[in-house]
Design an enzyme around this catalytic site. Sequence first.
Site, PDB file in Angstrom:
ATOM      1  CG  HIS A 107      -8.748   1.813   1.655  1.00  0.00           C
ATOM      2  ND1 HIS A 107      -7.468   1.386   1.395  1.00  0.00           N
ATOM      3  CD2 HIS A 107      -8.705   2.338   2.900  1.00  0.00           C
ATOM      4  CE1 HIS A 107      -6.697   1.623   2.435  1.00  0.00           C
ATOM      5  NE2 HIS A 107      -7.424   2.189   3.370  1.00  0.00           N
TER       6      HIS A 107
ATOM      7  CG  ASP B 193      -8.715  -0.932   4.269  1.00  0.00           C
ATOM      8  OD1 ASP B 193      -9.782  -0.478   4.724  1.00  0.00           O
ATOM      9  OD2 ASP B 193      -7.642  -0.903   4.904  1.00  0.00           O
TER      10      ASP B 193
ATOM     11  CG  ASP C 142      -5.707  -1.559   8.092  1.00  0.00           C
ATOM     12  OD1 ASP C 142      -5.201  -1.062   9.121  1.00  0.00           O
ATOM     13  OD2 ASP C 142      -5.508  -1.095   6.946  1.00  0.00           O
TER      14      ASP C 142
ATOM     15  CG  ASP D  56      -8.000   2.510   9.580  1.00  0.00           C
ATOM     16  OD1 ASP D  56      -8.134   1.413   9.033  1.00  0.00           O
ATOM     17  OD2 ASP D  56      -7.467   3.497   9.011  1.00  0.00           O
TER      18      ASP D  56
ATOM     19  CE  LYS E 201      -6.330   5.982   2.618  1.00  0.00           C
ATOM     20  NZ  LYS E 201      -5.459   5.917   3.796  1.00  0.00           N
TER      21      LYS E 201
ATOM     22  CG  ASP F  31      -9.273   4.464   5.624  1.00  0.00           C
ATOM     23  OD1 ASP F  31      -9.760   3.453   6.145  1.00  0.00           O
ATOM     24  OD2 ASP F  31      -8.090   4.537   5.236  1.00  0.00           O
TER      25      ASP F  31
ATOM     26  CD  GLU G 207      -4.617  -1.587   1.974  1.00  0.00           C
ATOM     27  OE1 GLU G 207      -3.495  -1.966   2.375  1.00  0.00           O
ATOM     28  OE2 GLU G 207      -5.494  -1.143   2.736  1.00  0.00           O
TER      29      GLU G 207
ATOM     30  CD1 TRP H 143      -2.654   1.778   0.430  1.00  0.00           C
ATOM     31  CD2 TRP H 143      -1.319   2.525   2.070  1.00  0.00           C
ATOM     32  NE1 TRP H 143      -2.989   3.087   0.692  1.00  0.00           N
ATOM     33  CE2 TRP H 143      -2.193   3.565   1.695  1.00  0.00           C
ATOM     34  CE3 TRP H 143      -0.370   2.757   3.078  1.00  0.00           C
ATOM     35  CZ2 TRP H 143      -2.156   4.829   2.299  1.00  0.00           C
ATOM     36  CZ3 TRP H 143      -0.333   4.004   3.678  1.00  0.00           C
ATOM     37  CH2 TRP H 143      -1.225   5.029   3.290  1.00  0.00           C
TER      38      TRP H 143
ATOM     39  CG  HIS I 195      -6.188  -4.508   4.959  1.00  0.00           C
ATOM     40  ND1 HIS I 195      -5.282  -3.479   4.833  1.00  0.00           N
ATOM     41  CD2 HIS I 195      -5.455  -5.642   5.069  1.00  0.00           C
ATOM     42  CE1 HIS I 195      -4.055  -3.984   4.845  1.00  0.00           C
ATOM     43  NE2 HIS I 195      -4.133  -5.282   4.975  1.00  0.00           N
TER      44      HIS I 195
HETATM   45  C1  RNT Z   1      -3.837   2.663   4.770  1.00  0.00           C
HETATM   46  C2  RNT Z   1      -4.003   1.212   4.485  1.00  0.00           C
HETATM   47  C3  RNT Z   1      -2.925   0.323   5.008  1.00  0.00           C
HETATM   48  C4  RNT Z   1      -2.464   0.673   6.405  1.00  0.00           C
HETATM   49  C5  RNT Z   1      -1.496  -0.316   6.988  1.00  0.00           C
HETATM   50  C6  RNT Z   1      -0.860   0.185   8.228  1.00  0.00           C
HETATM   51  O1  RNT Z   1      -4.941   3.398   4.509  1.00  0.00           O
HETATM   52  O2  RNT Z   1      -5.244   0.772   4.939  1.00  0.00           O
HETATM   53  O3  RNT Z   1      -3.335  -0.990   4.920  1.00  0.00           O
HETATM   54  O4  RNT Z   1      -3.551   0.839   7.275  1.00  0.00           O
HETATM   55  O5  RNT Z   1      -0.592  -0.669   6.039  1.00  0.00           O
HETATM   56 ZN    ZN Z   2      -5.564  -1.358   4.837  1.00  0.00          ZN
END
Ligand code: RNT
Ligand code: ZN
Length: 413
Positions: free
Chosen positions: A257, A254, A321, A291, A223, A289, A221, A180, A281
Amino acid sequence: MTAFDSARNQFADWGVDVEAALARLETIAISVHCWQGDDVVGFEARSGQSGGGIQATGNHPGRARTPDELRADLEFAYANIPGAHRLNLHAMYLDTAKPVERDAIEFQHFIPWVDWAKDQNIGLDFNPTFFAHAKADDNLTLSHPDAGIRDFWIEHGRRSRDIAAQMGRALGTPCVNNIWVPDGYKDVPIDRMAARIRLEAALDRMLAPPQDKAHMLDAVESKLFGIGVEACTVGSHEFYLGYAIRKQILLCLDMGHFHPTENIADKLSAVSLSLDEILLHVSRPMRWDSDHVILLNDDILTMAQELVSANLLGRTHIGLDFFDATISRTAAWVIGTRNMQKALLRALLLPLDRLKAAETALDHTTRFMLTEEFKDLPFGTIWEEFCARLDVPAGLGLMKELESYQASLGGRA
Ligand code: RNT
Ligand code: ZN
């Protein structure tokens, strides 16, 4: 008759085999992300700020400050999560006495992790770290206009792939190496094409050295946007979907994302027709995003249901994640991972054959009645039995464990 026996009979009345579901659940390894344990700081000298639009908020006491502290916290977490799982490491979590530049990392810098993983009998996954670094301060890495900066990151990525392959070989289970990059533009760019061509060419060079899929698997990955790159993300979903298909590598989806109203679970069956394997993720975006730690909510339940219903468990790597520094980090790991497992259990306990038959027959009334009546079944009793069989606590016993471990971290600054 025990509560479990009676619950098992209730599921059996609907044609669901509880023992088969429990046996299947036990085989599903979740890749637990190291970065929830220390707010995505890592163990490099420069650390302190994550960068690249990634930010943990909060200042709960007990952040792991050293690899040993992080491993101790992980051991506690794994002891409270039923089943055998994996650890997802980032390159910035290397375990060395002296600092090592990103373009100089080697397998030896991760040997304490590998030895520990062997000892714990867990597999490792890996990630090159393309953020929290002076050469990423423009929010451009692999797509930077400066060839020297691109070369630096290509070297980091190649070394990460080597390290992942050696981890996979050492532990006897393929290590997923997920790429990523934060690359993007705060304001509307003029030449998106040039940036994407640079990213593609850099990825091509990074992935050129052959690696054995028995030991490591490449993943990319995408985003949508990040803080500081609101206008354009170079590695967008369309960019990586096409790239992963062409290169026959894994696509990482993810859950944070995409646009907030997009259903990520819906994408699994669609992308899996063109991809061999998928990396997830599992996360919880709130408005963006953000998290957040995953809850046992509809997003996670639907995701798990798709994995089971579409028979994708065998070719999906489930990674987590999320990072929240306002609550106990170890509780976040344990409850978050268990939530993913609970969602999978609920999916495995659904009368999917009946549901599918009803849908095929266009009997949407039966589908509706079944899904809604099924919600009253005693899933919690089956989950408790799963925990008891695998010797981990549940309910009040679990809360006591989590509270006393967190209390024991009082000495950490
Ligand atoms: C960032 C991505 C990525 C990170 C990790 C720490 O937006 O989601 O996966 O969260 O690599
Ligand atoms: Zn991620």
